[in-house]
Enzyme design. Structure first.
Site, PDB file in Angstrom:
ATOM      1  CE  LYS A   2     -38.309  38.236  18.799  1.00 54.76           C
ATOM      2  NZ  LYS A   2     -38.581  37.111  17.801  1.00 54.76           N
TER       3      LYS A   2
ATOM      4  CE1 TYR B 278     -34.516  33.515  18.803  1.00 56.06           C
ATOM      5  CE2 TYR B 278     -33.344  35.202  18.290  1.00 56.06           C
ATOM      6  CZ  TYR B 278     -34.164  34.643  18.671  1.00 56.06           C
ATOM      7  OH  TYR B 278     -35.287  35.717  19.330  1.00 56.06           O
TER       8      TYR B 278
ATOM      9  NE  ARG C 108     -42.724  30.551  24.867  1.00 54.98           N
ATOM     10  CZ  ARG C 108     -42.288  30.413  23.787  1.00 54.98           C
ATOM     11  NH1 ARG C 108     -41.073  31.368  23.554  1.00 54.98           N
ATOM     12  NH2 ARG C 108     -42.329  29.404  22.901  1.00 54.98           N
TER      13      ARG C 108
ATOM     14  CG  ASN D  57     -41.831  36.890  17.002  1.00 52.59           C
ATOM     15  OD1 ASN D  57     -40.743  37.796  17.345  1.00 52.59           O
ATOM     16  ND2 ASN D  57     -42.061  35.648  16.774  1.00 52.59           N
TER      17      ASN D  57
ATOM     18  CG  HIS E 148     -36.584  35.798  23.488  1.00 53.28           C
ATOM     19  ND1 HIS E 148     -36.641  34.533  23.043  1.00 53.28           N
ATOM     20  CD2 HIS E 148     -36.105  35.372  24.463  1.00 53.28           C
ATOM     21  CE1 HIS E 148     -36.184  33.477  23.763  1.00 53.28           C
ATOM     22  NE2 HIS E 148     -35.857  34.236  24.779  1.00 53.28           N
TER      23      HIS E 148
ATOM     24  CD  GLU F  49     -33.958  31.976  26.810  1.00 54.34           C
ATOM     25  OE1 GLU F  49     -34.849  32.858  26.870  1.00 54.34           O
ATOM     26  OE2 GLU F  49     -33.807  31.276  25.638  1.00 54.34           O
TER      27      GLU F  49
HETATM   28  P1  IDP Z   1     -40.504  31.872  20.017  1.00 51.10           P
HETATM   29  O1  IDP Z   1     -39.801  33.137  19.699  1.00 51.10           O
HETATM   30  O2  IDP Z   1     -41.824  31.881  19.662  1.00 51.10           O
HETATM   31  O3  IDP Z   1     -39.868  30.990  21.088  1.00 51.10           O
HETATM   32  P2  IDP Z   1     -38.501  30.181  18.001  1.00 51.10           P
HETATM   33  O4  IDP Z   1     -39.399  28.847  17.420  1.00 51.10           O
HETATM   34  O5  IDP Z   1     -37.741  29.862  19.421  1.00 51.10           O
HETATM   35  O6  IDP Z   1     -40.160  30.837  18.378  1.00 51.10           O
HETATM   36  O7  IDP Z   1     -38.135  31.019  17.037  1.00 51.10           O
HETATM   37  C1  IDP Z   1     -37.206  32.193  17.396  1.00 51.10           C
HETATM   38  C2  IDP Z   1     -37.527  33.427  16.622  1.00 51.10           C
HETATM   39  O8  IDP Z   1     -37.328  32.897  15.293  1.00 51.10           O
HETATM   40  C3  IDP Z   1     -38.884  33.695  16.372  1.00 51.10           C
HETATM   41  O9  IDP Z   1     -39.535  34.497  17.557  1.00 51.10           O
HETATM   42  C4  IDP Z   1     -39.038  34.414  15.232  1.00 51.10           C
HETATM   43  O10 IDP Z   1     -38.561  35.890  15.303  1.00 51.10           O
HETATM   44  C5  IDP Z   1     -37.994  33.756  14.131  1.00 51.10           C
HETATM   45  N1  IDP Z   1     -38.671  32.572  13.515  1.00 51.10           N
HETATM   46  C6  IDP Z   1     -39.240  31.174  13.896  1.00 51.10           C
HETATM   47  N2  IDP Z   1     -39.467  30.414  13.116  1.00 51.10           N
HETATM   48  C7  IDP Z   1     -39.472  31.368  12.095  1.00 51.10           C
HETATM   49  C8  IDP Z   1     -39.817  31.267  10.633  1.00 51.10           C
HETATM   50  O11 IDP Z   1     -40.676  30.012  10.154  1.00 51.10           O
HETATM   51  N3  IDP Z   1     -39.778  32.132   9.550  1.00 51.10           N
HETATM   52  C9  IDP Z   1     -39.312  33.406  10.056  1.00 51.10           C
HETATM   53  N4  IDP Z   1     -38.824  33.761  11.385  1.00 51.10           N
HETATM   54  C10 IDP Z   1     -38.829  32.780  12.089  1.00 51.10           C
HETATM   55 MG    MG Z   2     -37.842  30.508  21.400  1.00 54.17          MG
END
Ligand code: IDP
Ligand code: MG
Length: 155
Positions: free
Chosen positions: A9, A49, A85, A112, A115, A126
């Site tokens: 990211k 997303y 993962r 975080n 992805h 993807e």
């Molecule tokens: P993942 O990346 O662990 O698969 P997802 O639920 O698919 O998680 O969410 C995609 C991305 O959206 C996350 O990696 C994060 O950057 C962002 N995100 C998800 N949930 C939140 C939240 O509650 N607050 C802020 N950003 C979030």
């Molecule tokens: Mg995800």
């Protein structure tokens, strides 16, 4: 073998973590079969997303994912989707286990680090979203027989 998608990211690009993150996958014995820098766009992110477009944080997610170019990686191995993962850790990085990429490099739920595709089905979709077919290379590194027992390669 499976192939999965990882996106390093923008916040990780800003922090100079491209090499450290990529090294984790190489060190594990996963095979990098595609790798490029690209600038993500709003239409692409709305598709990627789609499950989050109605969430209040979506505008922040969009801005964050377009802040700089990203690195996209195609990563191959036996059970690569689940392995990657697992190496990534849970979404909220400050809760992610030590030893995971998010656990070792991040504090944020939003920023975080990477992805990673969450299922083999999504990985196929993807990879096609971020790579042209000719940008993924189906070679087998010479070290592969040292990484797996022969029966594991027949899976
Ligand atoms: P993942 O990346 O662990 O698969 P997802 O639920 O698919 O998680 O969410 C995609 C991305 O959206 C996350 O990696 C994060 O950057 C962002 N995100 C998800 N949930 C939140 C939240 O509650 N607050 C802020 N950003 C979030
Ligand atoms: Mg995800």
């Amino acid at each position: 073998m499976e192939t999965t998608l990882v996106i390093i990211k923008p916040s990780s690009v800003q922090r100079g973590l491209i090499g450290l993150i990529t090294n984790r996958f190489e060190q594990k014995g996963l095979i990098i079969t595609g790798m490029k820098m690209m600038q993500l766009t709003e239409p692409l992110l709305k598709e990627h997303y789609a499950h989050l477009v109605d969430r209040p944080f979506f505008p922040i997610l969009l801005r964050s994912m377009m802040a700089t170019p990203v690195i996209v990686l195609a990563i191959k191995g036996v059970d690569a989707v689940a392995v990657v993962r697992g190496m990534t850790g849970v979404t909220k990085a400050r809760n992610a286990a030590p030893g995971t990429i998010r656990g070792d490099f991040g504090m944020s739920g939003q920023e975080n680090i990477v992805h990673a595709s969450d299922s083999p089905e999504n990985a196929v979709v993807e990879l096609a979203r971020f790579f042209k077919p000719e940008e993924i290379f189906e070679y087998m590194p010479l070290v592969t027989p040292a990484l797996y027992e022969p029966d594991e390669l027949k899976l």
